[in-house]
Scaffold this motif. Structure first.
Motif, PDB file in Angstrom:
ATOM      1  N   ILE B  57       0.863  -1.191   0.000  1.00 21.17           N
ATOM      2  CA  ILE B  57       0.000   0.000   0.000  1.00 21.17           C
ATOM      3  C   ILE B  57       0.893   1.233   0.000  1.00 21.17           C
ATOM      4  CG2 ILE B  57      -0.215  -0.158   2.523  1.00 21.17           C
ATOM      5  CD1 ILE B  57      -3.067   1.012   2.237  1.00 21.17           C
ATOM      6  N   GLU B  58       0.465   2.247  -0.742  1.00 17.66           N
ATOM      7  CA  GLU B  58       1.247   3.478  -0.730  1.00 17.66           C
ATOM      8  C   GLU B  58       1.200   4.123   0.647  1.00 17.66           C
ATOM      9  OE1 GLU B  58      -0.425   7.167  -2.432  1.00 17.66           O
ATOM     10  OE2 GLU B  58      -1.975   5.915  -3.326  1.00 17.66           O
ATOM     11  N   ALA B  59       2.219   4.897   1.046  1.00 17.52           N
ATOM     12  CA  ALA B  59       3.423   5.183   0.297  1.00 17.52           C
ATOM     13  C   ALA B  59       4.604   4.394   0.866  1.00 17.52           C
ATOM     14  CB  ALA B  59       3.752   6.673   0.383  1.00 17.52           C
ATOM     15  N   SER B  82      -7.564   6.031  -2.747  1.00 23.90           N
ATOM     16  CA  SER B  82      -8.381   6.662  -3.775  1.00 23.90           C
ATOM     17  C   SER B  82      -8.800   8.056  -3.363  1.00 23.90           C
ATOM     18  CB  SER B  82      -9.626   5.822  -4.017  1.00 23.90           C
ATOM     19  OG  SER B  82     -10.456   6.464  -4.942  1.00 23.90           O
ATOM     20  N   LYS B  83      -8.645   9.007  -4.284  1.00 26.76           N
ATOM     21  CA  LYS B  83      -9.080  10.380  -4.028  1.00 26.76           C
ATOM     22  C   LYS B  83     -10.487  10.604  -4.565  1.00 26.76           C
ATOM     23  CE  LYS B  83      -4.392  12.032  -3.839  1.00 26.76           C
ATOM     24  NZ  LYS B  83      -3.791  10.685  -3.904  1.00 26.76           N
ATOM     25  N   ALA B  94     -11.291  -1.535  -0.621  1.00 28.74           N
ATOM     26  CA  ALA B  94     -11.494  -1.799   0.803  1.00 28.74           C
ATOM     27  C   ALA B  94     -11.343  -0.485   1.552  1.00 28.74           C
ATOM     28  CB  ALA B  94     -10.474  -2.818   1.308  1.00 28.74           C
ATOM     29  N   THR B  95     -11.892  -0.451   2.743  1.00 30.27           N
ATOM     30  CA  THR B  95     -11.832   0.741   3.571  1.00 30.27           C
ATOM     31  C   THR B  95     -10.708   0.599   4.596  1.00 30.27           C
ATOM     32  OG1 THR B  95     -14.189   1.049   3.320  1.00 30.27           O
ATOM     33  CG2 THR B  95     -13.156   2.186   5.159  1.00 30.27           C
ATOM     34  N   VAL B  96      -9.911   1.627   4.718  1.00 31.11           N
ATOM     35  CA  VAL B  96      -8.781   1.604   5.645  1.00 31.11           C
ATOM     36  C   VAL B  96      -8.841   2.840   6.544  1.00 31.11           C
ATOM     37  CG1 VAL B  96      -6.258   1.827   5.807  1.00 31.11           C
ATOM     38  CG2 VAL B  96      -7.266   0.252   4.154  1.00 31.11           C
ATOM     39  N   GLU B  97      -8.748   2.594   7.832  1.00 28.92           N
ATOM     40  CA  GLU B  97      -8.774   3.683   8.802  1.00 28.92           C
ATOM     41  C   GLU B  97      -7.341   3.979   9.228  1.00 28.92           C
ATOM     42  OE1 GLU B  97     -11.233   4.639  12.951  1.00 28.92           O
ATOM     43  OE2 GLU B  97     -11.545   2.782  11.833  1.00 28.92           O
ATOM     44  N   SER B  98      -6.945   5.236   9.179  1.00 27.55           N
ATOM     45  CA  SER B  98      -5.597   5.604   9.626  1.00 27.55           C
ATOM     46  C   SER B  98      -5.670   6.232  11.012  1.00 27.55           C
ATOM     47  CB  SER B  98      -4.950   6.590   8.658  1.00 27.55           C
ATOM     48  OG  SER B  98      -3.780   7.116   9.247  1.00 27.55           O
ATOM     49  N   ASN B 103      -8.156   9.538   9.754  1.00 28.82           N
ATOM     50  CA  ASN B 103      -9.160   9.587   8.691  1.00 28.82           C
ATOM     51  C   ASN B 103      -9.428   8.183   8.129  1.00 28.82           C
ATOM     52  OD1 ASN B 103      -6.930   8.964   7.143  1.00 28.82           O
ATOM     53  ND2 ASN B 103      -6.840  10.919   6.083  1.00 28.82           N
ATOM     54  N   VAL B 104     -10.425   8.095   7.282  1.00 28.58           N
ATOM     55  CA  VAL B 104     -10.777   6.832   6.639  1.00 28.58           C
ATOM     56  C   VAL B 104     -10.609   7.016   5.142  1.00 28.58           C
ATOM     57  CG1 VAL B 104     -12.658   5.205   6.188  1.00 28.58           C
ATOM     58  CG2 VAL B 104     -12.406   6.202   8.464  1.00 28.58           C
ATOM     59  N   SER B 105      -9.951   6.061   4.502  1.00 24.86           N
ATOM     60  CA  SER B 105      -9.816   6.181   3.056  1.00 24.86           C
ATOM     61  C   SER B 105     -10.156   4.853   2.389  1.00 24.86           C
ATOM     62  CB  SER B 105      -8.400   6.624   2.671  1.00 24.86           C
ATOM     63  OG  SER B 105      -7.444   5.721   3.182  1.00 24.86           O
ATOM     64  N   THR B 106     -10.422   4.943   1.108  1.00 27.93           N
ATOM     65  CA  THR B 106     -10.687   3.757   0.314  1.00 27.93           C
ATOM     66  C   THR B 106      -9.411   3.407  -0.439  1.00 27.93           C
ATOM     67  OG1 THR B 106     -12.987   4.386   0.056  1.00 27.93           O
ATOM     68  CG2 THR B 106     -12.118   2.814  -1.547  1.00 27.93           C
TER      69      THR B 106
END
Lengths: 189, 189
Positions: B57-59, B82-83, B94-98, B103-106
């Motif tokens: 996964i980036e980065a 994904s932006k 998939a959904t990833v929570e940081s 924040n939550v990103s896809t």
């Protein structure tokens, strides 16, 4: 670099809006064997320049920068796209406009990792309008490091970034320079 | 991995809030010679598993994944944060929570690059709460690929991600497992 041009012709996809998709080998799926050949070429071009740091930007520059750094025997620093306001004093920063994503972001590099004694090579996957590269040049200049130049995998020579930055005295070595993608046909310089 | 534990003790900084800063060698400045040793260890652990794709996964996973992929002789795919809303049908997501960024990103991976015939190794720099790793496991499962396991550079074993995912049957090999950072002292498992 013939191997790279052949790969672009074989696997690159010209999409509407002047977009070249090379996500099958460069910036989503990454062909590390090809990256090894790219690294050798960057090393051949900059081997006399005393490089001790490679500078790139997240995300798609990182893989090529790391494999290139193996050839030079030096570390990589990747500029981060800041999600928060940068902490004054601790980082070098620059503003980068993304034409692909249609936004402006701040990139940051910790002052601990670039200083006046360094000789820096910038590595990135693409050069088009030159905003990311300008940001990296700014970061390198702020640090007082000597900037040997920039190694770029694919330059879209029909966009203005390369010409503008070369006119400012920056040495740019692009391994594939695309003159035109009109009608979906890729022509190299 | 003794070399890695020594490096964490020497150059890692324990910051408030259970944060381990290893940005001088792992995830801002990157020591590619160390990455080469890490890659050898991942190869030793997973060499019998017929790996033909590495997923990250980036980065900050990208550099380690690329150098590890050289050992396996296979390509890397990095999941993108994904932006934009993902295009249904073309990507696994998939959904990833940081917890770091709050924040939550896809995350997305193109369906063109992972399929049922693949044998996948996930590589990432950190495992703590396991959200990024869960997202990568989800992407791999959606593709129908066989998932050999995950190679992690640093696991914070006092956070729940590793235990939870191992309980689900995932093989996780962490090269440094931190038991505690209480009082700023790093203790390994």
């Amino acid at each position: 670099m013939v191997l790279l041009e052949e790969r672009i012709c074989r696997d690159g996809i010209v999409a509407p809006g002047g977009v070249l998709k090379v996500d099958s080998f460069l910036n989503h799926q990454m062909d590390v064997a090809l990256f090894g050949e790219i690294a050798k070429e960057f090393y051949r071009l900059f081997r006399e320049d005393g490089i001790n740091k490679i500078l790139t930007i997240e995300a798609s520059g990182i893989g090529i920068a790391c494999i290139t750094a193996q050839a030079f025997g030096c570390p990589v620093i990747f500029a981060k796209k800041s999600k928060t306001k940068n902490i004054a004093g601790e980082v070098y920063s620059a503003t980068v406009e993304s034409f692909t994503h249609g936004n402006v972001s701040t990139i940051i590099v910790s002052k601990r990792f670039l200083t006046g004694g360094d000789r820096v090579l910038i590595i990135d996957d693409f050069l088009a309008n030159g905003s990311a590269l300008s940001g990296l040049v700014s970061v390198a200049r702020q640090s007082g490091a000597q900037l040997a130049g920039a190694g770029i995998v694919i330059e879209k020579a029909f966009q203005p970034g390369g010409e503008r930055l070369r006119a400012q005295g920056l040495r740019i070595e692009s391994l594939a320079k695309i003159k035109s993608m009109d009608g979906g046909t890729i022509q190299f310089c």
